[in-house]
Design a protein around this motif. Structure first.
Motif, short mmCIF file in Angstrom:
data_model
loop_
_atom_site.label_atom_id
_atom_site.label_comp_id
_atom_site.label_asym_id
_atom_site.label_seq_id
_atom_site.Cartn_x
_atom_site.Cartn_y
_atom_site.Cartn_z
N GLY A 157 5.41 -44.39 -73.96
CA GLY A 157 4.59 -43.33 -73.37
C GLY A 157 5.36 -42.31 -72.56
N ILE A 158 6.58 -42.66 -72.10
CA ILE A 158 7.41 -41.71 -71.36
C ILE A 158 8.65 -41.42 -72.19
N PRO A 159 8.94 -40.16 -72.50
CA PRO A 159 10.11 -39.84 -73.32
C PRO A 159 11.38 -40.41 -72.71
N ALA A 160 12.29 -40.84 -73.57
CA ALA A 160 13.56 -41.38 -73.11
C ALA A 160 14.34 -40.31 -72.35
N GLY A 179 9.23 -33.89 -64.23
CA GLY A 179 9.18 -32.44 -64.25
C GLY A 179 8.01 -31.95 -65.06
N GLY A 180 6.90 -31.58 -64.41
CA GLY A 180 5.73 -31.04 -65.09
C GLY A 180 4.75 -32.08 -65.59
N ASN A 181 4.98 -33.37 -65.31
CA ASN A 181 4.09 -34.42 -65.80
C ASN A 181 3.90 -35.50 -64.75
N ILE A 182 2.75 -36.17 -64.86
CA ILE A 182 2.48 -37.39 -64.11
C ILE A 182 2.02 -38.44 -65.12
N ASP A 188 -0.02 -54.53 -64.39
CA ASP A 188 0.04 -55.72 -65.24
C ASP A 188 0.64 -55.42 -66.60
N ASP A 189 0.87 -54.16 -66.91
CA ASP A 189 1.42 -53.80 -68.22
C ASP A 189 2.31 -52.57 -68.07
N VAL A 190 3.44 -52.72 -67.39
CA VAL A 190 4.31 -51.58 -67.12
C VAL A 190 5.08 -51.15 -68.35
N ASN A 191 4.91 -51.88 -69.48
CA ASN A 191 5.60 -51.47 -70.71
C ASN A 191 4.90 -50.31 -71.39
N ASN A 192 3.70 -49.96 -70.94
CA ASN A 192 2.94 -48.89 -71.58
C ASN A 192 2.44 -47.91 -70.51
N TRP A 193 2.69 -46.62 -70.75
CA TRP A 193 2.32 -45.56 -69.81
C TRP A 193 1.50 -44.50 -70.54
#
Length: 660
Positions: A157-160, A179-182, A188-193
């Motif tokens: 979910g977050i670009p490398a 930069g420009g995003n939240i 409980d699932d920090v592997n997915n944003w």
């Protein structure tokens, strides 16, 4: 001896504990976007960018006695994070970038985290479940119980390689500002944003994220503050009243929201950012006469608010930023404070002089209660909080119609003083100003050439009247009378009626002699050089002139020089209709017999001398004579004197114009 991070945390019950009692975020280091590894865009924003906000609870007001920890490196830039007894310190230097250290013994020893290859550039940090999660220029890194070294973490979910400028944990949700995003994720699932950036400008770096009530707030490095309802993904700018939208930190306390800006200091909102006002009592942010400025960080602690400054150490507010006291005892003067944090036992300050701590048990402050009776003021007023060992001055000022009767300190009189200073304060105090009714003062003054009566400071009780008389001295008249700086004309008396305030009255005078002219010659005091003429020629003689038969004769030079021939003198700036004396000074310096020189003289069109022969009147050469006349200034405020030849050439040595 270095502490093993894993063993230490396990001894405190970690892993298996969700560390949600504190909310932590770090702020970004602004750089040139064309060279993201390069230098800072602005020095001050660099200083303010790595500030931290931690909500803690203290039970006492603070006057800290700072103790320096055993910080192991030469880095002078710190960002701090605390969890229970663990203190994390993030450093910055141009060679090694960001490094992270921790201590479990209040700074007696520090241990460095490392990655397998090199130090990583840490921008933000949070403790979550069994991990320490950090944001860097190149995405997330984490430390697990099985590996105390940093390893890359690339959630979906977050670009490398995205720079993670800020991280915040709010309830069960993680937020990451870029930069420009939240982005947001469940703890409980920090592997997915998921992206939650609607309304955030593309060029706005999110420097801080926090919750206040039911809303989430995001501060940016250039676009101000944004708000979203908790659980929503739509953001709205709330910058009304902000004169500087470069936000280095957001903080909240007691329902109030604080925004630290790059240029304009701290702004406060008690309406969840709908409206902002600059700190109303800016004069209270004082470390010196320039005021408390360049705030790098805030620390909210129960009902206390700490501020770390760029060059004046730490300040403490008991009233949500309306007034401040210095809390720098033990710390070097002019210390730059980058970050403030609190463990369970101590408050820590990351400064330009290393990392310092204080024990809340050593914290003391006192109150001075100041009040004033009717008729005056004492400043500051009310309950004033002061730090132990400090000084505090109070100024006592009476209102018009009142005077200081007495000032009491802790119930004891110190007299009718206008100021009182407490020094080396070690206990609570009281100070009270007592006023009594007093007469108003009319200050009367007179310039040279006359008198005013009565003169000086004249006391007049409220509601009464007072008359002043103005009298010119001989040879003078009244030029002007000023009442409270405003002219009321050349009056001879003035009455103040029903006096209810202080006043001034000032009389000025001028000599009755308006003009003294040396005709045909230069200045010879008090006569000025020849002027106001038209026509005629000049002549001078060196012989002494006899003046024994003349009353108030002119200087010798006036009779030795002359203007001769048909001519006119026009004297301006006189009072139209006023009466003046005209004195004409003559001496025959050329002929020794009668009938040779004859001339006519008129003043404002009226003949005053006809076929006038100087020698015939004096009977001698080089002998002075004065002819005096009375005239009225014309409607233009002028006196015009004409000399006309009859035989040979008319002449004049000097002219005086004197007010009657």
């Amino acid at each position: 001896m270095k502490i093993n991070m894993l063993d230490f945390l396990k001894s405190r019950g970690w892993p298996g504990r969700k560390l949600t009692s504190q909310k932590f975020f770090l702020f970004p280091l602004p750089v040139d976007v064309s060279n993201p590894k390069g230098t800072c865009m602005k020095k001050n924003l660099f200083c303010a960018a790595f500030t931290a906000f931690i909500m803690i609870v203290l039970t006492k007001s603070a006057y800290p006695q700072w103790v320096q920890t055993n910080w192991p490196t030469s880095s002078s830039f710190f960002n701090l994070y605390t969890n229970q007894d663990v203190v994390f310190a993030r450093t910055w230097d141009s060679l090694n970038g960001g490094r992270l250290f921790f201590t479990g013994d209040n700074g007696e020893s520090w241990t460095q985290f490392s990655s397998a290859d090199s130090d990583i550039d840490i921008l933000s940090i949070v403790m979550l479940n069994n991990n320490i999660l950090v944001g860097t220029w190149n995405g997330f890194y984490r430390c697990t119980p099985d590996n105390i070294y940093w390893e890359p973490f690339e959630p979906a979910g977050i670009p490398a390689d995205t720079a993670i400028w800020s991280i915040a944990m709010i309830d069960n949700t993680l937020f990451a500002g870029t930069g420009g995003n939240i982005y947001e994720s469940s703890i409980d699932d920090v592997n997915n944003w998921l992206e939650a950036s609607t309304g955030i400008p593309a060029n706005a770096r999110i420097t801080s994220i926090l919750a206040n009530g039911n809303a989430i707030f995001a501060g940016s490095d250039s676009k101000g503050v944004f708000i979203a309802a908790n659980g929503e993904k739509n953001w709205t700018a709330i910058n009304s009243g902000l004169t500087d939208t470069h936000i280095s930190q957001l903080a909240s306390m007691g329902g109030k929201l604080f925004a630290v800006t790059l240029k304009d200091g701290v702004f406060i909102s008690d309406s969840n950012g709908v409206n902002w006002v600059s700190d109303a009592n800016a004069a209270s942010w004082k470390a010196d006469n320039s005021g408390l400025r360049n705030i790098n960080c805030l620390l909210a602690a129960d009902n206390l608010l700490f501020a770390g400054t760029d060059s004046n150490g730490v300040y403490l507010s008991h009233d949500s930023g309306l007034s401040w006291i210095s809390v720098n005892s033990g710390m070097p003067a002019n210390t730059r404070v980058w970050s403030l944090a609190a463990s369970s036992d101590n408050i820590f300050a990351g400064t330009s002089e290393g990392i310092w701590r204080i024990n809340p048990a050593d914290i003391h402050s006192y109150t001075i209660t100041a009040d004033a009776s009717e008729g005056g003021t004492i400043s500051p007023f009310g309950t004033v909080i002061v730090s132990e060992g400090s000084s505090q001055e109070f100024k006592i000022t009476s209102l018009p119609g009142f005077a200081v009767s007495d000032v009491t300190v802790d119930g004891n009189s110190v007299g009718a003083v206008s100021t009182y200073t407490f020094t080396n304060i070690t206990e609570n105090h009281t100070v009270s100003a007592i006023f009594e009714t007093a007469p108003y003062i009319i200050t009367a003054s007179a310039g040279a050439g006359g008198l005013i009566s009565p003169a000086g400071a004249v006391e007049v009780w409220a509601g009464l009247s007072q008359t002043f008389t103005i009298t010119p001295s001989a040879g003078y008249d009244i030029s002007s009378v000023l009442i409270d700086g405003v002219s009321v004309g050349a009056v001879t008396s003035f009455t103040f009626s029903s006096v209810n305030s202080n006043h001034t009255i000032a009389a000025s005078f001028s000599t009755l002699t308006r003009y003294q002219i040396n005709c045909g010659g230069g200045a010879s005091s008090p006569y000025t050089a020849d002027q106001y003429y038209s026509g005629g020629s000049t002549y001078s003689a060196s012989s002494n002139i006899t003046t024994t038969d003349v009353t108030n004769p002119a200087p010798q030079a006036v009779y030795q020089t002359e203007r001769n021939g048909t001519m006119t003198y026009t004297f301006p700036d006189l009072v139209s209709g006023a009466s003046y004396r005209v004195r004409l000074h003559f001496s025959e310096n050329t002929w020794s017999k009668t009938g040779v020189r004859k001339f006519n003289v008129t003043i404002n069109g009226t003949s005053v001398l006809s076929n006038y022969d100087i020698y015939a009147e004096t009977g001698a050469r080089y002998k002075a004579v004065v002819k005096e006349f009375t005239t009225i200034a014309n409607t233009s405020g002028q006196i015009v004197i004409e000399f006309v030849n009859v035989a040979y050439r008319a002449k004049i040595g000097g002219i005086e114009i004197i007010r009657q």
